[in-house]
Design a protein around this motif. Structure first.
Motif, mmCIF file in Angstrom:
data_model
loop_
_atom_site.group_PDB
_atom_site.id
_atom_site.type_symbol
_atom_site.label_atom_id
_atom_site.label_comp_id
_atom_site.label_asym_id
_atom_site.label_seq_id
_atom_site.Cartn_x
_atom_site.Cartn_y
_atom_site.Cartn_z
ATOM 1 N N GLY A 40 -18.326 -14.432 -2.151
ATOM 2 C CA GLY A 40 -19.185 -13.707 -3.080
ATOM 3 C C GLY A 40 -20.662 -14.069 -2.960
ATOM 4 N N ALA A 41 -20.999 -14.962 -2.018
ATOM 5 C CA ALA A 41 -22.400 -15.406 -1.874
ATOM 6 C C ALA A 41 -23.311 -14.311 -1.331
ATOM 7 C CB ALA A 41 -22.460 -16.632 -0.965
ATOM 8 N N GLY A 42 -22.713 -13.336 -0.627
ATOM 9 C CA GLY A 42 -23.513 -12.250 -0.054
ATOM 10 C C GLY A 42 -23.532 -12.240 1.466
ATOM 11 N N LYS A 43 -22.644 -13.033 2.091
ATOM 12 C CA LYS A 43 -22.652 -13.146 3.553
ATOM 13 C C LYS A 43 -22.374 -11.800 4.236
ATOM 14 C CE LYS A 43 -19.362 -16.329 3.558
ATOM 15 N NZ LYS A 43 -19.089 -16.395 2.112
ATOM 16 N N THR A 44 -21.313 -11.134 3.792
ATOM 17 C CA THR A 44 -20.949 -9.861 4.410
ATOM 18 C C THR A 44 -22.024 -8.808 4.155
ATOM 19 O OG1 THR A 44 -18.628 -10.405 4.142
ATOM 20 C CG2 THR A 44 -19.139 -8.098 4.549
ATOM 21 N N THR A 45 -22.571 -8.829 2.948
ATOM 22 C CA THR A 45 -23.646 -7.873 2.619
ATOM 23 C C THR A 45 -24.833 -8.086 3.555
ATOM 24 O OG1 THR A 45 -22.919 -7.898 0.308
ATOM 25 C CG2 THR A 45 -25.130 -7.038 0.756
ATOM 26 N N LEU A 46 -25.206 -9.342 3.776
ATOM 27 C CA LEU A 46 -26.330 -9.659 4.660
ATOM 28 C C LEU A 46 -26.088 -9.105 6.067
ATOM 29 C CD1 LEU A 46 -28.976 -11.380 4.426
ATOM 30 C CD2 LEU A 46 -27.718 -13.184 5.587
ATOM 31 N N ILE A 47 -24.880 -9.318 6.562
ATOM 32 C CA ILE A 47 -24.533 -8.840 7.899
ATOM 33 C C ILE A 47 -24.569 -7.319 7.980
ATOM 34 C CG2 ILE A 47 -22.440 -8.522 9.269
ATOM 35 C CD1 ILE A 47 -22.168 -11.358 9.513
ATOM 36 N N LYS A 48 -24.060 -6.669 6.932
ATOM 37 C CA LYS A 48 -24.069 -5.194 6.938
ATOM 38 C C LYS A 48 -25.495 -4.660 6.872
ATOM 39 C CE LYS A 48 -19.413 -4.275 5.299
ATOM 40 N NZ LYS A 48 -18.595 -3.826 4.159
ATOM 41 N N LEU A 49 -26.389 -5.396 6.233
ATOM 42 C CA LEU A 49 -27.804 -4.993 6.204
ATOM 43 C C LEU A 49 -28.405 -5.089 7.610
ATOM 44 C CD1 LEU A 49 -28.891 -6.740 2.885
ATOM 45 C CD2 LEU A 49 -28.967 -4.268 3.295
#
Ligand code: ADP
Ligand code: ADP
Length: 222
Positions: A40-49
């Motif tokens: 939930g830290a945002g790792k996947t979101t960062l990668i998708k960005l």
């Protein structure tokens, strides 16, 4: 040369969750970066960005020195990716799968055939993807990401949920990126793998960069 640059990037999902809360960092050619942090830290979101699969709510992203909004197919083809659910065609064999991607990219990256031998997949070439173990599927997903010989490879959790042998094979392979002119970004919640593969660590928590530096610097900050 900087190949990725984030300036004041925020990402809010439609649900209202602010997954990335103002992130700045840049990546130079040849860097091997591990993005670590709890669920939930945002790792996947960062990668998708970075991959352009999500648009930032605020801030700017540059890829290969260009605003991500103006990235053309040519630049996009310099990137290889492995996302957490390998997008594999279950009803193809390993060989058919690889030939498919070589046709798509009109490239024959010889490294792939070496890896197939090293990863003992040669004897499985005629096996359907759906009959493979999780570890083998992950290996095929990695082969796919390399089929067009990309300059930048981005992998989301490449070593999680694998049997020990597959994990060791994949970690050993990823360690080989060090000292080449290729750049690698991987996410993990396992510091053990990250410290063996990466030269720089970005520690994310609740959508913010808590530490950006070497493993030593990260250990000091904790
Ligand atoms: P994709 O890139 O395949 O669209 P996403 O990561 O955008 O994948 O979303 C995966 C699914 O999870 C979507 O259907 C999304 O709406 C849903 N989802 C909704 N809320 C959450 C949440 N809080 N955490 C994770 N996934 C969520
Ligand atoms: P990590 O990869 O570090 O586990 P994520 O980037 O998946 O973190 O998620 C960061 C936050 O955003 C979490 O609170 C998650 O629930 C939320 N989130 C992720 N995907 C979606 C989505 N598609 N829709 C809404 N919220 C999401």
């Amino acid at each position: 040369m900087e190949i990725i640059k984030f300036k004041g990037v925020k990402k809010r999902y439609y649900s209202g969750t602010e997954a990335i809360k103002g992130v700045d960092f840049s990546v130079r050619k040849g860097e091997i970066i591990g993005i670590i942090g709890p669920n939930g830290a945002g790792k996947t979101t960062l990668i998708k960005l970075i991959l352009g699969l999500l648009k930032p709510t605020e801030g700017e992203i540059e890829i290969f020195g260009k605003d991500i909004k103006n990235i053309k197919k040519l630049e996009r083809n310099k990137i290889g990716m492995v996302l957490d659910t390998p997008g594999l065609y279950d009803d193809l064999t390993i060989e058919e799968n690889i030939k498919f991607w070589q046709k798509v990219y009109k490239k024959n990256n010889n490294e792939i055939w070496d890896l197939i031998d090293r990863w003992k997949l040669a004897e499985k070439k005629k096996t359907l993807i759906k009959k493979l173990s999780a570890g083998m599927r992950q290996k095929v997903a990695i082969l796919n990401s390399l089929s067009h010989d990309p300059e930048l490879v981005i992998m989301d959790e490449p070593t999680s949920n694998l049997d020990p042998e597959a994990r060791r094979d994949i970690v050993d392979f990823l360690k080989g990126f060090k000292g080449t002119d290729k750049s690698l970004i991987i996410t993990s919640h396992d510091l053990f793998d990250i410290e063996r593969i990466c030269t720089r660590i970005i520690f994310l928590r609740k959508g913010k960069v808590i530490v950006d530096g070497t493993l030593k610097e990260m250990k000091k900050a904790l």
